[in-house]
Each structure stands twice: as C-alpha cells, then as structure tokens.
Design a protein around this motif. Sequence first.
Motif, mmCIF file in Angstrom:
data_model
loop_
_atom_site.group_PDB
_atom_site.id
_atom_site.type_symbol
_atom_site.label_atom_id
_atom_site.label_comp_id
_atom_site.label_asym_id
_atom_site.label_seq_id
_atom_site.Cartn_x
_atom_site.Cartn_y
_atom_site.Cartn_z
ATOM 1 N N ARG A 1 58.924 -64.225 6.842
ATOM 2 C CA ARG A 1 58.034 -63.956 7.979
ATOM 3 C C ARG A 1 58.210 -62.531 8.439
ATOM 4 O O ARG A 1 59.293 -61.946 8.246
ATOM 5 N N LYS A 2 57.190 -61.985 9.083
ATOM 6 C CA LYS A 2 57.280 -60.610 9.582
ATOM 7 C C LYS A 2 58.435 -60.491 10.567
ATOM 8 O O LYS A 2 58.558 -61.304 11.497
ATOM 9 N N MET A 3 59.280 -59.496 10.333
ATOM 10 C CA MET A 3 60.438 -59.307 11.217
ATOM 11 C C MET A 3 59.981 -58.775 12.571
ATOM 12 O O MET A 3 59.173 -57.855 12.636
ATOM 13 N N LYS A 4 60.495 -59.361 13.620
ATOM 14 C CA LYS A 4 60.161 -58.922 14.976
ATOM 15 C C LYS A 4 61.214 -57.937 15.460
ATOM 16 O O LYS A 4 62.401 -58.104 15.163
ATOM 17 N N LYS A 5 60.784 -56.918 16.203
ATOM 18 C CA LYS A 5 61.781 -55.947 16.667
ATOM 19 C C LYS A 5 62.693 -56.590 17.708
ATOM 20 O O LYS A 5 62.282 -57.477 18.460
ATOM 21 N N GLN A 6 63.943 -56.110 17.698
ATOM 22 C CA GLN A 6 64.979 -56.603 18.608
ATOM 23 C C GLN A 6 65.579 -55.383 19.283
ATOM 24 O O GLN A 6 65.468 -54.277 18.766
ATOM 25 N N PRO A 7 66.257 -55.567 20.402
ATOM 26 C CA PRO A 7 66.957 -54.425 20.998
ATOM 27 C C PRO A 7 68.069 -53.947 20.058
ATOM 28 O O PRO A 7 68.610 -54.749 19.303
ATOM 29 N N GLY A 8 68.361 -52.650 20.057
ATOM 30 C CA GLY A 8 69.501 -52.127 19.292
ATOM 31 C C GLY A 8 69.162 -51.824 17.846
ATOM 32 O O GLY A 8 67.988 -51.780 17.458
ATOM 33 N N GLU A 9 70.208 -51.603 17.033
ATOM 34 C CA GLU A 9 70.026 -51.172 15.636
ATOM 35 C C GLU A 9 69.707 -52.342 14.727
ATOM 36 O O GLU A 9 70.030 -53.485 15.036
ATOM 37 N N LEU A 10 69.112 -52.005 13.596
ATOM 38 C CA LEU A 10 68.874 -53.015 12.566
ATOM 39 C C LEU A 10 69.619 -52.558 11.311
ATOM 40 O O LEU A 10 69.475 -51.405 10.895
ATOM 41 N N VAL A 11 70.392 -53.423 10.707
ATOM 42 C CA VAL A 11 71.056 -53.089 9.445
ATOM 43 C C VAL A 11 70.406 -53.915 8.348
ATOM 44 O O VAL A 11 70.340 -55.134 8.442
ATOM 45 N N LEU A 12 69.905 -53.202 7.307
ATOM 46 C CA LEU A 12 69.299 -53.899 6.173
ATOM 47 C C LEU A 12 70.325 -53.979 5.063
ATOM 48 O O LEU A 12 70.893 -52.957 4.664
ATOM 49 N N LYS A 13 70.569 -55.151 4.522
ATOM 50 C CA LYS A 13 71.539 -55.273 3.428
ATOM 51 C C LYS A 13 70.799 -55.157 2.090
ATOM 52 O O LYS A 13 69.844 -55.893 1.844
ATOM 53 N N LEU A 14 71.245 -54.222 1.257
ATOM 54 C CA LEU A 14 70.572 -53.968 -0.017
ATOM 55 C C LEU A 14 71.495 -54.303 -1.177
ATOM 56 O O LEU A 14 72.715 -54.182 -1.068
ATOM 57 N N GLU A 15 70.883 -54.703 -2.309
ATOM 58 C CA GLU A 15 71.658 -54.923 -3.534
ATOM 59 C C GLU A 15 71.047 -54.088 -4.658
ATOM 60 O O GLU A 15 69.891 -53.682 -4.560
ATOM 61 N N ARG A 16 71.818 -53.832 -5.709
ATOM 62 C CA ARG A 16 71.325 -53.033 -6.833
ATOM 63 C C ARG A 16 70.229 -53.778 -7.580
ATOM 64 O O ARG A 16 70.276 -54.992 -7.725
ATOM 65 N N THR A 17 69.255 -53.042 -8.075
ATOM 66 C CA THR A 17 68.272 -53.608 -9.001
ATOM 67 C C THR A 17 68.830 -53.421 -10.417
ATOM 68 O O THR A 17 69.807 -52.689 -10.614
ATOM 69 N N GLU A 18 68.186 -54.061 -11.374
ATOM 70 C CA GLU A 18 68.598 -53.883 -12.770
ATOM 71 C C GLU A 18 68.273 -52.443 -13.205
ATOM 72 O O GLU A 18 67.203 -51.930 -12.857
ATOM 73 N N ASP A 19 69.163 -51.806 -13.938
ATOM 74 C CA ASP A 19 68.838 -50.502 -14.531
ATOM 75 C C ASP A 19 68.099 -50.778 -15.848
ATOM 76 O O ASP A 19 68.712 -51.118 -16.864
ATOM 77 N N ILE A 20 66.778 -50.665 -15.772
ATOM 78 C CA ILE A 20 65.934 -51.045 -16.927
ATOM 79 C C ILE A 20 66.254 -50.172 -18.131
ATOM 80 O O ILE A 20 66.411 -50.640 -19.258
ATOM 81 N N LEU A 21 66.374 -48.873 -17.886
ATOM 82 C CA LEU A 21 66.608 -47.913 -18.972
ATOM 83 C C LEU A 21 67.964 -48.149 -19.646
ATOM 84 O O LEU A 21 68.066 -48.105 -20.881
ATOM 85 N N ALA A 22 68.994 -48.432 -18.852
ATOM 86 C CA ALA A 22 70.319 -48.680 -19.423
ATOM 87 C C ALA A 22 70.285 -49.934 -20.301
ATOM 88 O O ALA A 22 70.883 -49.963 -21.383
ATOM 89 N N ALA A 23 69.542 -50.956 -19.849
ATOM 90 C CA ALA A 23 69.432 -52.192 -20.646
ATOM 91 C C ALA A 23 68.697 -51.903 -21.953
ATOM 92 O O ALA A 23 69.076 -52.409 -23.017
ATOM 93 N N LEU A 24 67.647 -51.057 -21.894
ATOM 94 C CA LEU A 24 66.910 -50.697 -23.118
ATOM 95 C C LEU A 24 67.833 -49.947 -24.079
ATOM 96 O O LEU A 24 67.759 -50.109 -25.296
ATOM 97 N N GLY A 25 68.709 -49.108 -23.513
ATOM 98 C CA GLY A 25 69.662 -48.347 -24.334
ATOM 99 C C GLY A 25 70.631 -49.264 -25.064
ATOM 100 O O GLY A 25 71.022 -49.001 -26.195
ATOM 101 N N GLN A 26 70.998 -50.362 -24.418
ATOM 102 C CA GLN A 26 71.935 -51.324 -25.034
ATOM 103 C C GLN A 26 71.269 -52.103 -26.162
ATOM 104 O O GLN A 26 71.921 -52.445 -27.137
#
Length: 206
Positions: A100-125
């Motif tokens: 759902r669309k995130m609603k603004k809240q008072p204070g800071e927002l921290v977004l947690k991110l994770e790595r995506t696949e490195d497509i080129l490195a996988a192609l190299g393998q």
Amino acid sequence: MHVLISAGPTREKIDPVRFISNRSSGRMGYALAAAAVRAGHRVTLVSGPVALPCPEGAKRISVESAAEMAAAIRGCADDADVIIMAAAVADYRPVVPESRKMKKQPGELVLKLERTEDILAALGQSKRPGQILVGFAAETDDLECNALDKLRRKNLDWIAANWVRDGFGTPDNALVVFHRGGERHVLENSPKEILAARLLRLILPD
Ligand code: CTP
C-alpha cells in the motif's frame, strides 16, 4: 551474430507509486542496438523504462526491475554470441516493497535495502567458449583502476569506462575501452550514436 544488449535504468519498487532508479537515458544501449542492426546482426534489446523508440529491426523486451532484467537476459543469454550490458542496473532494492502507498509520519524514514543480483558477474561465470561479454563502468574516480578491476572480477572480454562526474544521461560521451588481453583504446568525446558504432567495430571487427 546474435547480439544481446541491455539498456536504460531499472526501477526498484518502494510502494505502488514510488521507486528507486537512476538518471540513465538508455541512449548508449539503444545506439549500440541500432549500430548492430546496421552491421547486419540479429539484435535483442532488453530495456528498462526509457523514452526512446525501439530501433528498427531490433527485438525489444521491456522490463522494470533488476530481477526482471536478470530473468529476461537469462532467457536469451545461451543463444547470444555477444552480450553488451549497457544498462544501469540498480545495485540495491527495498527488502520488502509496501503493498500500500506509504503514508508520511513524523520524523525520519529509514528504508532497508538489499543487493540485487549482479547480472553481468553471473554471465561471466556461465560464459560459454567463444561468447563475447562486454560491460560498462561509470566512474567518478580512479577510472582505469576501477574498470580493470570490474573486467577481471566479472570475467569480461571488454569493458567500456566513462566519467560520470557531470552526471548520467548526457547526449555525448567519451569512453576508455579495455580488452582482457591488455589493449586500451580511447574513444574521444562524441555523440553516443557515433561512439556506439566505434565501440561495436572494436568488439566485432569485419
Ligand atoms: N551490472 C549488472 N548487474 C547489476 C549491476 C551492474 O549486470 N546488478 C552491470 C552493468 O550493466 C555494467 C556493469 O555491471 O555493465 C557495472 O558494474 P558495477 O560493478 O555494478 O559498477 P557500478 O554500477 O558502477 O557500481 P560500483 O562502482 O559500485 O561497483
């Protein structure tokens, strides 16, 4: 030859109306696709969201996220003689996109991110003998050192490095192109259409 090219940015979903992306215009990848068609090759273009028409004669597969781009490329990579990764693939994505669309809240927002696949490195393998693998390196510092590191680390045949100190998505560019065998070529600042034709001639001489 079958030339597989990726182009443009990816979009990583935060919620139904927001995403993380970058300023890639897709021009370099699209110019490479057009040049490869002109040179008589069969061209598949896997493209993130850009405002460019598909070059005549190329087959375009449109994707949004890094995961979709990885899947589309995996589907054609075995059959490709040359793979050029010109896309500016996001290195990170939100761990859990909100449904759902995130609603603004008072204070800071921290977004947690994770790595995506490195497509080129996988192609190299998984590169098969004779397949030519080409990457791009966009750098603000230590261009040569970073590009050569990517060439070796991702098991590439060629890497095309460019300065992005003035940002991304410009109509002109200059490239320093390195081959795994040690060759180094400087392609002077020119419109991306001219640059693409020169780069392709280096990779695929007649
Ligand atoms: N690439 C990819 N999959 C990713 C990220 C990048 O296939 N998830 C490809 C790009 O298409 C490009 C090359 O890898 O050909 C860029 O290498 P990368 O190591 O990601 O360089 P940068 O994006 O510049 O990031 P950094 O300098 O932080 O390593």
